[in-house]
Design an enzyme around this catalytic site. Structure first.
Site, short mmCIF file in Angstrom:
data_model
loop_
_atom_site.label_atom_id
_atom_site.label_comp_id
_atom_site.label_asym_id
_atom_site.label_seq_id
_atom_site.Cartn_x
_atom_site.Cartn_y
_atom_site.Cartn_z
N LYS A 25 0.76 -1.14 0.09
CA LYS A 25 -0.13 -0.14 -0.12
C LYS A 25 0.85 1.31 0.02
CE LYS A 25 -3.86 -0.45 2.16
NZ LYS A 25 -4.46 -0.59 3.48
N ARG A 94 -3.63 3.15 8.60
CA ARG A 94 -3.94 1.61 7.92
C ARG A 94 -2.51 0.82 7.89
NH1 ARG A 94 -8.22 2.15 4.02
NH2 ARG A 94 -9.36 4.37 4.12
N GLY A 103 -8.21 -6.98 4.72
CA GLY A 103 -9.10 -7.08 6.04
C GLY A 103 -8.49 -7.64 7.15
N MET A 105 -5.60 -7.19 8.75
CA MET A 105 -5.12 -6.23 9.94
C MET A 105 -5.86 -5.10 9.93
SD MET A 105 -1.00 -7.02 8.96
CE MET A 105 -1.17 -6.37 7.56
N ARG A 338 -3.15 -1.03 -6.28
CA ARG A 338 -2.58 -1.99 -6.03
C ARG A 338 -2.67 -3.01 -7.33
NH1 ARG A 338 -5.69 -4.34 -0.70
NH2 ARG A 338 -7.64 -4.80 -1.50
N HIS A 454 -15.76 -7.85 1.62
CA HIS A 454 -14.54 -9.00 1.98
C HIS A 454 -14.80 -10.21 1.78
CE1 HIS A 454 -13.48 -11.67 5.27
NE2 HIS A 454 -11.98 -10.82 5.43
N GLU A 758 12.69 -44.64 -2.86
CA GLU A 758 11.56 -44.21 -1.88
C GLU A 758 11.95 -44.84 -0.54
OE1 GLU A 758 8.18 -46.63 -2.84
OE2 GLU A 758 9.68 -48.05 -3.95
N SER A 777 13.28 -43.36 -10.35
CA SER A 777 12.12 -42.48 -10.02
C SER A 777 11.88 -42.39 -8.63
CB SER A 777 10.78 -43.53 -10.76
OG SER A 777 9.53 -42.75 -10.62
N GLY A 779 9.97 -41.81 -5.44
CA GLY A 779 8.76 -42.16 -4.88
C GLY A 779 8.53 -41.40 -3.63
N THR A 780 8.10 -40.05 -3.86
CA THR A 780 8.27 -39.11 -2.89
C THR A 780 7.14 -39.28 -1.82
OG1 THR A 780 6.92 -37.56 -3.97
CG2 THR A 780 9.43 -37.39 -4.00
N ASN A 781 6.37 -39.90 -1.79
CA ASN A 781 4.92 -40.32 -0.80
C ASN A 781 5.79 -41.27 0.00
OD1 ASN A 781 3.37 -39.12 -2.38
ND2 ASN A 781 2.37 -40.91 -3.15
N CYS A 845 7.45 -39.63 -9.35
CA CYS A 845 6.17 -40.16 -9.61
C CYS A 845 5.07 -40.31 -8.48
CB CYS A 845 6.24 -41.75 -9.88
SG CYS A 845 7.01 -42.64 -8.79
N TYR A 865 11.81 -35.46 -15.53
CA TYR A 865 10.60 -35.24 -15.61
C TYR A 865 9.78 -35.33 -14.31
CZ TYR A 865 10.47 -40.39 -14.80
OH TYR A 865 10.41 -41.41 -14.43
#
Length: 894
Positions: A25, A94, A103, A105, A338, A454, A758, A777, A779-781, A845, A865
């Site tokens: 602002k 303000r 809204g 703050m 803004r 708002h 993994e 590959s 396996g991020t889970n 993956c 990838y």
């Protein structure tokens, strides 16, 4: 000697480039001042001063002197003094963080009024009611924001006066009535705080500044920052600005204007205007505003000037601008600008149109949209139901469609969401305290407010459906119901459907239909301005991205859909999904086999079924890579539930012998923690013939496709490897079967063999594993579960909400990759693997492959990838393109 820190900047000293120091602002006010726009003079207290206050509990010692100096300059420029008894200078105080937090703050208007100066304001303006209304507003804002008085106590006082007069709104209270309100407000403050409202205008100013600093730590501000991923340590600037008044009569007013429609992106002047109103009235929705176009009839001169200023600002900022303005007795003032929040639809249209007009580059256009917005555009909309009569009409504040049970407060929405129930939050108007409920609900419906209220601004930013200003509805939150113009009562728990595009509300669940964008993405054919914009920006993303985008797909149908959506192959084909349904009996037979011969018979029966699956998938992805993961989960998952089976056997006088046999097998295979037990490569090595059957099915499918003239590119992935010896054994078995099938079919089978990374040990020993792997590959889970030492299903249902609330997690590590921990393992594995095998292909993956923030990390980490569900492919394509631009294009100003 170091240069002293400057904590206060007059508007003329700043610029838009100083947003980190002056807040969004303050930087906007400074930039408009430099452009020569009619900005009420003022000054900004920096975010750095706020950070000092938040860290120490006290403002910097120099701040008081700097504020006094800037205030003295302001008084000289205006020819009026703060709080002077005759013709006083009043200021607004303000907040203004670097990133917009609408809204969230505190704001305090009319600072400088007291028992003496209110008379001077009345005399100088010639409007007694205006002066007492302004004093009432100061007491209400200051009492709540600075002195901590419950806002409801003030509302109760005003409500009692309106009831006594049968007044529809605050505007109906005359000067005499407002003098009584003022005295009662001072009494509320005295009773609740034990102190008098401060009459010293300088005390008002300094306490207001501290209150705005402190509001950075308010619960609603913290919730909003977590939702929008805004860092907690930035702090807020404070803007002190000369008050101008829109509540001086019919020739005055206040409003919010956009240089384009923030809902659709269409060119033109859009917004709301409220005659004879001040400051927050428009966004608070206390009275329904009129469309901005009405200002042309009310004050043609001000309307024309506003149009000129809007065009100046859009040309300068090269983007949609959101402008707050006041007309004071015919004189136009610009209070704020803004880069405006916009819906996903508007974001794509505006970015593409500005690109086509040459206002911004194609790279800049791509940087201004994101994958989350694209995903929102793929949400369903309502099917056409001409026979339905809407319950109500309102302002279409945030497009899309949603169905849910009516709730009347934030707590109910949050509670229902925790129980898995979709809701529609219904309020007269929302306040920042409603934020948790708005996050939890599928849609927001209010009876007051417009496109800049708002509810509208926050809902658009979150991608929530929203209809505002449905003023024909009578909402009774205490009775937990609302009534329609026809007299129908809709109670809490009743289902309604909200159309945020048309601004309509229906009783019951209206059927949904696929979005325009989803269909166009599959066909590649644009049907209108939005789809033209989406396809154009996706084309540019594809032209600049380095990462390939592949799909997680297990059926020919999913593979075909993924390819239509732009997938460049399949990064994860889960073979275990093919063992379900009608084939479960064959798996049970294999598990229960008493000897090798019986097991081989069962595997032989599964072979042609798997081969058929792979043939269809390879055909759908012809010429593109298809990474097929061998069986990963433990075999007991393919058997009946242990408890259910035991009960069935125990409760039957003569149990089925097959059930007894199954129970014995289940008991034998039961593990305390099966996800860390006999699964993945361990299962393949422990069950003779399992790897061979699956590899043969792949190999024969490849051979079949080659005979049919296809160009199959199958890749075989060994899951859950923790040591190179496991992979070496599994690879030897795989290569043996591939060689056999090649010999039998007379074909050359080129099937790369790789593994999933993994487990932390696999990542840490990736250099060894890369000696016998053609690709990694991630396996991020599972890598996230094993790195954090937690179970996803259990953790998300137990302590995750607490961790997110307390800031332990900025986001769930299963949704956005933990870059410090899991991400570091990924980087180590890529580096070590490629040091051994420079041609090693790497991808991901897990679910993180479709998460926008995670995609940027994978780009930086050098992966080849990412793979994700078909529906997330367009967003992944877009984010991969945006990731390639980081550093080349300035950060998104929104």
């Amino acid at each position: 000697m170091s240069t002293p820190t400057q904590y206060v900047y007059e508007f003329a000293e700043g610029s838009r480039e100083m947003a980190a120091l002056l807040g969004g602002k303050g930087a906007g006010l400074a930039e408009m001042t430099r452009l020569g726009l009619p900005v009420p003079p003022g000054f900004t207290v920096t975010t750095e001063a706020c950070r000092v206050y938040l860290e120490t509990g006290q403002e910097p010692p120099e701040l008081g002197v700097e504020v006094a100096h800037a205030l003295a300059n302001l008084e000289r420029a205006m020819g009026r003094d703060l709080g002077r008894a005759d013709d006083p200078l009043l200021v607004s105080v303000r907040s203004g963080a670097r990133f917009s937090m609408p809204g969230m703050m505190d704001t305090i208007l009319d600072v400088g009024l007291n028992d003496d100066s209110v008379a001077g304001l009345a005399k100088g303006s010639g409007r007694e009611r205006f002066a007492w209304d302004s004093y009432r507003r100061l007491l209400q804002m200051f009492g709540h924001s600075v002195m901590g008085v419950d806002a409801g106590l003030f509302e109760r006082v005003v409500g009692a006066h309106k009831t006594a007069l049968s007044a529809p709104d605050d505007h109906a209270l005359d000067a005499e009535e407002l003098t009584h309100v003022v005295e009662e407000f001072k009494g509320v403050i005295r009773r609740e705080t034990g102190e008098e409202f401060p009459q010293d205008p300088f005390e008002q100013l300094y306490r207001a500044i501290r209150a705005v600093f402190g509001s950075w730590k308010s619960e609603r501000a913290r919730v909003y920052r977590r939702r929008e991923h805004i860092p907690d340590d930035l702090g807020t600037a404070v803007n002190i600005q000369t008050m101008v008044f829109g509540n001086l009569g019919p020739d005055s007013g206040t409003g919010v204007a956009f240089t384009r429609d923030p809902a659709t992106g269409e060119r033109g002047m859009y917004g709301d205007y409220l005659p004879d109103a001040q400051g927050e009235d428009v966004v608070a929705g206390v009275r329904n505003a009129v469309p901005l176009a009405e200002l042309e009839h009310l004050d043609p001169r001000a309307y024309g000037q506003l149009g000129d200023h809007l065009r100046t600002l859009e040309a300068h900022y090269r983007d949609l601008c959101d402008v707050e303005f006041t007309v004071e007795r015919g004189r136009l003032w610009i209070l704020q600008t803004r880069v405006g929040k916009r819906t996903a639809e508007a974001a794509f249209r505006i970015a593409r149109e500005l690109d086509e007009a040459g206002t911004i580059t194609s790279d800049e256009a791509l940087a201004r949209v994101d994958g989350m917005e694209l995903t929102r555009l793929m949400f369903p909309r309502f099917a056409t139901r001409t026979s339905d009569v809407p319950l109500a009409h309102g302002v279409p504040a945030s497009p899309g469609a949603a169905v849910g049970a009516v709730v009347f407060d934030s707590e109910a929405a949050v509670r229902c969401a925790a129980e898995g129930q979709h809701t529609v939050l219904v309020r007269r108007e929302t306040t920042p305290e409603d934020l948790p409920g708005m996050i939890a609900a599928q849609a927001v419906l209010t009876s007051r407010g417009g496109k800049t209220s708002h509810a509208a601004v926050v809902a658009r930013g979150m991608g929530k459906v929203c209809v505002c200003g449905a003023d024909a509805l009578v909402i009774d939150s205490a009775a937990r119901q609302f009534t329609t113009p026809a007299g129908a009562a809709v109670r809490e728990g009743d289902t309604v459907s909200v159309d945020g595009t048309a601004g309509t509300v229906y009783l019951g669940a209206v059927p949904l239909t696929a979005s325009e964008v989803s269909g166009s993405l599959e066909t590649g054919t644009a049907t209108g301005p939005l789809t033209q914009a989406v396809l154009g920006l996706l084309d540019h993303a594809d032209s600049v991205r380095r990462l390939e985008i592949r799909a997680n797909a297990d059926t020919p149908e999913d593979a075909a859909r993924a390819r239509r959506l732009g997938a460049q192959g399949i990064g994860l084909c889960r073979t275990e999904h093919m063992f379900l349904g009608d084939r479960r009996a064959l798996v049970e037979t294999m598990i229960l086999a008493p000897d090798d011969t019986a097991r081989e018979t069962a595997l032989a029966a599964l072979l042609p079924l798997q081969r058929e699956d792979f043939t269809g998938i390879l055909k759908a992805m012809d010429r593109l890579p298809v990474t097929i993961r061998l069986l990963d989960p433990p075999l007991h998952e393919f058997l009946p539930d242990r408890t259910d089976l035991a009960v069935r056997v125990a409760s039957t006088a003569r149990p089925d012998p097959y059930d007894r046999e199954l129970l014995t097998a289940v008991e034998r295979m039961h593990e305390q923690n099966p996800m860390l037990g006999l699964r993945g490569v361990r299962l393949g090595l422990a069950v003779p013939g399992l790897i061979a059957m699956q590899v043969r099915a792949v190999a024969e499918a490849v051979a079949q496709r080659l005979r049919d003239g296809g160009r199959p590119r199958a890749e075989i992935m060994i899951p859950l490897v923790s040591t190179v010896e496991e992979l070496r054994l599994a690879r030897a078995e795989t290569e043996r079967v591939l060689a056999e099938v090649a010999m039998e079919t007379g074909t050359t089978l080129d099937c790369p063999i790789g593994t999933m990374i993994e487990l932390p040990r696999a990542a840490l020993t990736a250099g060894r594993i890369a000696e016998v792997a053609d690709f990694f590959s991630f396996g991020t889970n599972d890598l996230t579960q094993t790195t954090w030492g937690l179970s996803r299903d259990d953790a998300e249902a137990s302590f995750f909400p607490l961790y997110l609330e307390k800031g332990v997690f900025a986001a769930s590590p299963f949704e956005t990759l933990d870059q410090e921990g899991v991400g570091r393992l990924v980087e180590l594995a890529v580096e070590a693997g490629r040091a051994v095998n420079s041609r090693l292909e790497t991808g991901v993956c897990g679910e993180h492959g479709g998460d926008p923030e995670s995609i940027h990390f994978f780009h930086r980490a050098g992966l080849d990838y990412v793979s994700c569900s078909p529906f997330r492919i367009p967003a992944a394509r877009l984010e991969a393109g945006r990731a390639a631009l980081v550093g080349a294009v300035g950060s998104d100003s929104r």
